[in-house]
Design a protein around this motif. Structure first.
Motif, mmCIF file in Angstrom:
data_model
loop_
_atom_site.group_PDB
_atom_site.id
_atom_site.type_symbol
_atom_site.label_atom_id
_atom_site.label_comp_id
_atom_site.label_asym_id
_atom_site.label_seq_id
_atom_site.Cartn_x
_atom_site.Cartn_y
_atom_site.Cartn_z
ATOM 1 N N ALA A 162 0.831 -1.201 0.000
ATOM 2 C CA ALA A 162 0.000 0.000 0.000
ATOM 3 C C ALA A 162 0.869 1.257 0.000
ATOM 4 C CB ALA A 162 -0.935 -0.006 1.209
ATOM 5 N N HIS A 163 1.943 1.240 0.784
ATOM 6 C CA HIS A 163 2.860 2.382 0.831
ATOM 7 C C HIS A 163 3.526 2.602 -0.527
ATOM 8 C CE1 HIS A 163 5.860 5.197 2.371
ATOM 9 N NE2 HIS A 163 6.791 4.466 1.775
ATOM 10 N N THR A 164 3.822 1.511 -1.233
ATOM 11 C CA THR A 164 4.466 1.601 -2.544
ATOM 12 C C THR A 164 3.502 2.127 -3.595
ATOM 13 O OG1 THR A 164 5.882 -0.281 -1.962
ATOM 14 C CG2 THR A 164 5.722 0.255 -4.295
ATOM 15 N N GLY A 165 2.204 1.902 -3.406
ATOM 16 C CA GLY A 165 1.215 2.323 -4.384
ATOM 17 C C GLY A 165 0.825 1.240 -5.354
ATOM 18 N N LEU A 166 1.149 -0.002 -5.025
ATOM 19 C CA LEU A 166 0.862 -1.129 -5.916
ATOM 20 C C LEU A 166 -0.295 -1.989 -5.420
ATOM 21 C CD1 LEU A 166 4.247 -2.631 -7.188
ATOM 22 C CD2 LEU A 166 2.400 -1.679 -8.550
ATOM 23 N N ASP A 167 -1.173 -1.421 -4.620
ATOM 24 C CA ASP A 167 -2.286 -2.203 -4.083
ATOM 25 C C ASP A 167 -3.438 -2.244 -5.091
ATOM 26 O OD1 ASP A 167 -2.584 0.516 -3.757
ATOM 27 O OD2 ASP A 167 -3.593 0.368 -1.814
ATOM 28 N N HIS A 168 -3.118 -2.719 -6.291
ATOM 29 C CA HIS A 168 -4.082 -2.869 -7.377
ATOM 30 C C HIS A 168 -3.545 -3.961 -8.306
ATOM 31 C CE1 HIS A 168 -1.148 -0.663 -9.797
ATOM 32 N NE2 HIS A 168 -1.150 0.275 -8.861
ATOM 33 N N GLY A 169 -4.310 -4.322 -9.325
ATOM 34 C CA GLY A 169 -3.924 -5.439 -10.173
ATOM 35 C C GLY A 169 -3.366 -5.066 -11.532
ATOM 36 N N THR A 170 -2.872 -3.849 -11.689
ATOM 37 C CA THR A 170 -2.309 -3.433 -12.972
ATOM 38 C C THR A 170 -1.056 -4.233 -13.305
ATOM 39 O OG1 THR A 170 -3.154 -1.187 -12.689
ATOM 40 C CG2 THR A 170 -1.363 -1.484 -14.278
ATOM 41 N N ALA A 171 -0.967 -4.686 -14.549
ATOM 42 C CA ALA A 171 0.239 -5.351 -15.041
ATOM 43 C C ALA A 171 1.149 -4.291 -15.663
ATOM 44 C CB ALA A 171 -0.127 -6.403 -16.076
ATOM 45 N N VAL A 172 2.396 -4.253 -15.220
ATOM 46 C CA VAL A 172 3.339 -3.227 -15.660
ATOM 47 C C VAL A 172 4.456 -3.876 -16.466
ATOM 48 C CG1 VAL A 172 4.863 -1.341 -14.937
ATOM 49 C CG2 VAL A 172 2.823 -1.892 -13.581
ATOM 50 N N MET A 173 4.741 -3.298 -17.637
ATOM 51 C CA MET A 173 5.803 -3.814 -18.508
ATOM 52 C C MET A 173 6.619 -2.671 -19.068
ATOM 53 S SD MET A 173 3.419 -6.611 -20.198
ATOM 54 C CE MET A 173 2.154 -5.754 -19.266
ATOM 55 N N ASP A 174 7.934 -2.892 -19.206
ATOM 56 C CA ASP A 174 8.758 -1.874 -19.851
ATOM 57 C C ASP A 174 8.817 -2.156 -21.347
ATOM 58 O OD1 ASP A 174 10.602 -3.912 -20.199
ATOM 59 O OD2 ASP A 174 12.039 -3.147 -18.732
ATOM 60 N N SER A 175 9.646 -1.412 -22.057
ATOM 61 C CA SER A 175 9.690 -1.505 -23.520
ATOM 62 C C SER A 175 10.959 -2.167 -24.026
ATOM 63 C CB SER A 175 9.543 -0.093 -24.122
ATOM 64 O OG SER A 175 8.302 0.475 -23.767
ATOM 65 N N ARG A 176 11.500 -3.075 -23.232
ATOM 66 C CA ARG A 176 12.664 -3.826 -23.700
ATOM 67 C C ARG A 176 12.245 -4.878 -24.725
ATOM 68 N NH1 ARG A 176 16.784 -2.831 -20.009
ATOM 69 N NH2 ARG A 176 15.973 -1.691 -18.205
ATOM 70 N N THR A 177 13.208 -5.384 -25.465
ATOM 71 C CA THR A 177 12.920 -6.460 -26.406
ATOM 72 C C THR A 177 12.470 -7.698 -25.646
ATOM 73 O OG1 THR A 177 14.527 -5.597 -27.982
ATOM 74 C CG2 THR A 177 13.876 -7.904 -28.234
ATOM 75 N N PHE A 178 13.263 -8.116 -24.656
ATOM 76 C CA PHE A 178 12.846 -9.179 -23.744
ATOM 77 C C PHE A 178 12.309 -8.484 -22.503
ATOM 78 C CE2 PHE A 178 16.314 -11.593 -26.025
ATOM 79 C CZ PHE A 178 15.432 -12.317 -26.801
ATOM 80 N N VAL A 179 10.997 -8.354 -22.498
ATOM 81 C CA VAL A 179 10.334 -7.437 -21.583
ATOM 82 C C VAL A 179 10.528 -7.827 -20.118
ATOM 83 C CG1 VAL A 179 8.177 -8.724 -21.710
ATOM 84 C CG2 VAL A 179 8.117 -6.305 -21.145
ATOM 85 N N CYS A 180 10.633 -6.800 -19.267
ATOM 86 C CA CYS A 180 10.595 -6.969 -17.812
ATOM 87 C C CYS A 180 9.188 -6.586 -17.366
ATOM 88 C CB CYS A 180 11.641 -6.078 -17.154
ATOM 89 S SG CYS A 180 11.720 -6.252 -15.357
ATOM 90 N N TYR A 181 8.550 -7.444 -16.586
ATOM 91 C CA TYR A 181 7.156 -7.222 -16.223
ATOM 92 C C TYR A 181 6.958 -7.492 -14.736
ATOM 93 C CZ TYR A 181 7.333 -12.303 -16.947
ATOM 94 O OH TYR A 181 7.691 -13.624 -16.902
ATOM 95 N N TYR A 182 5.966 -6.843 -14.142
ATOM 96 C CA TYR A 182 5.649 -7.112 -12.740
ATOM 97 C C TYR A 182 4.205 -6.758 -12.462
ATOM 98 C CZ TYR A 182 6.400 -2.066 -11.717
ATOM 99 O OH TYR A 182 6.343 -0.685 -11.699
#
Length: 481
Positions: free
Chosen positions: A286-306
């Motif tokens: 909650a402190h981090t701001g990730l208390d939701h279900g959004t999938a986050v990905m960067d724009s690398r060729t071999f993507v990093c996701y969390y």
């Protein structure tokens, strides 16, 4: 449960137990002990589906929805969900970022249809889970595609503009502060958000689909690997202790297709996607701001996701790590990730407040990367009664629903938008023969790593690395125009 907590469970039994990735282990632990037995003896079926993952289960379910009287059987070599379906990152995504590839391969009208269908699949999966009581922790909280270095900035703009021009865009561009606040990390420099996506506990989803399929009357036999396929007019599926004589056969084996059928040996490259997950820290999430279900990905060729989990964990993964020669399924694909240390370092760099939070698990799995980065479907050796589909290239949670629509349509012999789609023309391209494919994969992978490391440090990559990295563009996360 440890051996000490359960004296009846011997050390040898623990040692011989199969490795289960975090999601699947969690899902199996919540189930009553009610195994789906192996096939014993000879039997018949209207449709026999090989593979108890998302593609096979969605195909079975959609066949039963259309024809409840149809006799449908699934045989699975392990347990339903033991493959990619129970060990992916749980990012529920669409094909909108692949619009340029869809347009190039299938034409303007079909590309637009497939983008819309891929977004509809997300909502159809959510509706199905709600209607059938599948508690899969599915959260339609969207997805963020971001830039984490200057070289990635603007990469998404051309495809986003193309979608907007055609009235297809569900995306909004966010500035750095908005992205950082929602994604919980200062590592992001810009981003695009779409609400037509989310996250799900894939182990719970695949096991839930298996439960519903059985309730619909689908016969499921686990621990039943196919040993051979006899391509008669009524195909025969041969197993160790039985045989199925079927009107139709569906091959939904995904990464296992390359090693099982010689004609597909160059259709896909087998490469791992590796994941870690933390112990739960709800207050910190909650402190981090990730208390939701959004999938986050960067724009690398071999993507990093969390993404986060409802019980307060962060899962982080990265694709494009271990490549297999000759389409073989390596033992390392069914074990804790050898890249755990690198992934943990990346997580702590992205979330400094989580530096001391221990990991609960790491795992990886084989991804079936096609030349186009998209799955393909067709008839095996043009046999009218044997169909197949695979090649999801690391994005199968949502698109496998469409895979079920395609395969069910092919089985039923329908003339519709799915059976007329360019997706059913088989593989559209081949990788080089071995050992060129394997050695080339390693050369390209390492060039991409050097290129992206240089970009992360604000340096200009070597020209050779830039050139080599282009060979992996087709299997990347998003089109780059």
């Amino acid at each position: 449960m440890t051996a000490a907590a359960n004296p009846a469970l011997s050390r040898s039994a623990l040692d011989s137990a199969p490795f289960r990735p975090f999601w699947l282990a969690q899902a199996l632990a919540r189930e009553p002990v009610r195994p789906m037995p192996p096939l014993q003896g000879d039997t018949t079926a209207d449709v026999c589906i090989i593979g108890g993952g998302f593609t096979g289960l969605w195909t079975a379910i959609q066949l039963k929805q259309a024809q409840p009287q149809l006799d449908v059987m699934i045989i699975e070599k392990d347990v339903c969900g033991a493959g990619a379906s129970g060990r992916n990152g749980g990012c529920l995504l669409t094909w909108s970022s692949k619009f340029f590839t869809l347009q190039r391969l299938y034409g303007e009208a079909e590309a637009c249809r497939l983008v819309r269908a891929s977004e509809d699949a997300v909502y159809q999966i959510a509706s199905f889970c709600k209607a059938h009581g599948i508690e899969a922790e599915l959260r339609l909280d969207g997805t963020l595609y971001t830039a984490t270095n200057d070289a990635q900035k603007g990469v998404m703009s051309p495809v986003m503009q193309a979608l907007a021009e055609r009235g297809l865009s569900s995306w909004a561009q966010w500035d750095a502060l908005e992205v950082q606040r929602h994604a919980g990390s200062a590592a992001h420099l810009e981003g695009w958000f779409s609400p037509a996506a989310g996250s799900v506990q894939p182990g719970l989803l695949v096991r839930g689909l298996a439960r519903v399929a059985r309730q619909m009357g689908v016969r499921i036999h686990e621990n039943t690997p196919m040993q051979s396929l006899v391509e008669d007019f009524r195909p025969q599926v041969i197993t160790a202790q039985g045989r199925v004589i079927a009107g139709k056969v569906v091959l939904a084996m995904n990464a296992w297709m390359a090693s099982s059928f010689a004609q597909f040996s160059r259709s896909i490259a087998i490469v791992s996607s590796d994941m870690i997950i933390t112990e739960p820290r709800e207050y910190l999430l909650a402190h981090t701001g990730l208390d939701h279900g959004t999938a986050v990905m960067d724009s690398r060729t071999f993507v990093c996701y969390y993404r986060s989990t409802p019980d307060g964990r962060i899962m982080l993964g990265k694709g494009g790590n271990t490549f297999a020669m000759g389409g073989r399924m390596l033992p390392s694909f069914d074990a804790p990730s050898v890249y755990q240390g690198q992934l943990h370092k990346a997580l702590r760099r992205m979330f400094p407040a989580w530096h001391d939070v221990p990991l609960a698990a790491s795992w990886n799995g084989a991804s079936d990367r096609s030349v186009t980065g998209l799955p393909f479907f067709g008839h095996l050796h043009d046999h009218p009664n044997i169909v197949y589909g695979f090649g999801y290239s690391g994005n199968g949670v949502g698109p496998s629903y469409m895979g079920g629509q395609i395969l069910a349509s092919l089985v039923r012999g329908e003339d519709n938008a799915w059976t007329r789609s360019g997706l059913v023309k088989g593989p559209l391209g081949f990788f080089p023969p071995e050992p060129v494919r394997y050695l080339g994969s390693l050369v390209v992978r390492d060039a991409i790593r050097r290129k992206e490391a240089a970009e992360d440090h604000g340096c200009k990559p070597r020209a050779l690395d830039n050139w080599l990295a282009k060979f992996a563009a087709a299997a990347g996360k998003a089109d780059k125009g």
